[in-house]
Design a protein around this motif. Structure first.
Motif, PDB file in Angstrom:
ATOM      1  N   SER A  34      10.953  10.320  32.772  1.00  0.00           N
ATOM      2  CA  SER A  34       9.924  11.357  32.889  1.00  0.00           C
ATOM      3  C   SER A  34      10.178  12.249  34.096  1.00  0.00           C
ATOM      4  O   SER A  34      10.025  13.469  34.013  1.00  0.00           O
ATOM      5  N   GLN A  35      10.560  11.651  35.210  1.00  0.00           N
ATOM      6  CA  GLN A  35      10.802  12.443  36.415  1.00  0.00           C
ATOM      7  C   GLN A  35      11.953  13.420  36.212  1.00  0.00           C
ATOM      8  O   GLN A  35      11.862  14.577  36.611  1.00  0.00           O
ATOM      9  N   VAL A  36      13.022  12.971  35.567  1.00  0.00           N
ATOM     10  CA  VAL A  36      14.156  13.858  35.279  1.00  0.00           C
ATOM     11  C   VAL A  36      13.717  14.990  34.334  1.00  0.00           C
ATOM     12  O   VAL A  36      13.939  16.173  34.609  1.00  0.00           O
ATOM     13  N   ASN A  37      13.091  14.612  33.224  1.00  0.00           N
ATOM     14  CA  ASN A  37      12.647  15.615  32.251  1.00  0.00           C
ATOM     15  C   ASN A  37      11.625  16.573  32.849  1.00  0.00           C
ATOM     16  O   ASN A  37      11.677  17.783  32.608  1.00  0.00           O
ATOM     17  N   ASN A  38      10.687  16.028  33.603  1.00  0.00           N
ATOM     18  CA  ASN A  38       9.611  16.852  34.138  1.00  0.00           C
ATOM     19  C   ASN A  38      10.095  17.816  35.207  1.00  0.00           C
ATOM     20  O   ASN A  38       9.613  18.954  35.276  1.00  0.00           O
TER      21      ASN A  38
END
Length: 145
Positions: A34-38
Motif C-alpha cells: 500500500s505504501q508503494v502504491n499510495n
C-alpha cells in the motif's frame, strides 16, 4: 485528470485468520504494498484493525482512490468489503501517511474503547465520518508521540 481531493472510507472483514504470525506477516505485506502504491498514486490515509475487521480511509484524486478501492475489493484477505463514504475534501487529513496502520497497541485499543463498546467495533454500525474521525485522532496522537 481532475486533481480534486476525495476521501473514501470502507470496512472489510478479516479473511487472513487468527494465527498471530500469519496475520502480522499479511498486514506487513498489505502495508508495504500500500505504501508503494499510495506514494505512486498520491494517496494518503490510515488503516485500522480491530476485532476481525479492517477500516480504512483513503484520500487523493478520485480516479486513483477508486482504483485502490477496486484492488482492495479483489484482495482475498478482505471479505464483505463495504463502502461507507466517498466525499470531496478540501485538504488531506493524513498528509504525512502514505498508509498508517493503527490498532495493534494497547494505547490505541484504549483510545477507541468507547467506540468499541458502543459498536463492538462493528464498522457496519459506524458511519464513514465516525471512522474518519477516529483514524484522524489516532494519527494525530501517533504523530505527537
Amino acid at each position: 485528470m481532475d486533481n480534486s481531493l476525495y476521501r473514501l472510507v470502507y470496512y472489510s472483514r478479516n479473511q487472513i485468520g487468527d494465527d498471530g504470525a500469519a496475520f502480522s506477516s499479511n498486514v506487513d505485506e498489505i502495508l508495504a504494498k500500500s505504501q508503494v502504491n499510495n506514494l505512486r498514486d498520491e494517496i494518503t490515509g490510515a488503516l485500522l484493525f480491530n476485532a476481525g475487521c479492517f477500516a480504512q480511509v483513503l484520500e487523493g484524486p478520485l480516479e486513483r482512490v477508486e482504483a485502490a478501492f477496486e484492488r482492495i475489493q479483489q484482495d482475498e484477505r478482505h471479505g464483505e468489503v463495504s463502502l461507507l463514504a466517498v466525499d470531496p475534501i478540501s485538504h488531506r487529513y493524513f498528509p504525512n501517511w502514505a498508509m498508517g496502520f493503527i490498532g495493534t497497541s494497547e494505547a490505541h485499543a484504549k483510545r477507541f474503547a468507547d467506540v468499541g463498546s458502543s459498536s463492538g467495533f462493528d464498522p457496519s454500525r459506524l458511519s464513514g465520518e465516525q471512522i474518519h474521525t477516529l483514524l484522524r485522532d489516532l494519527a494525530i496522537e501517533e504523530e505527537a508521540a
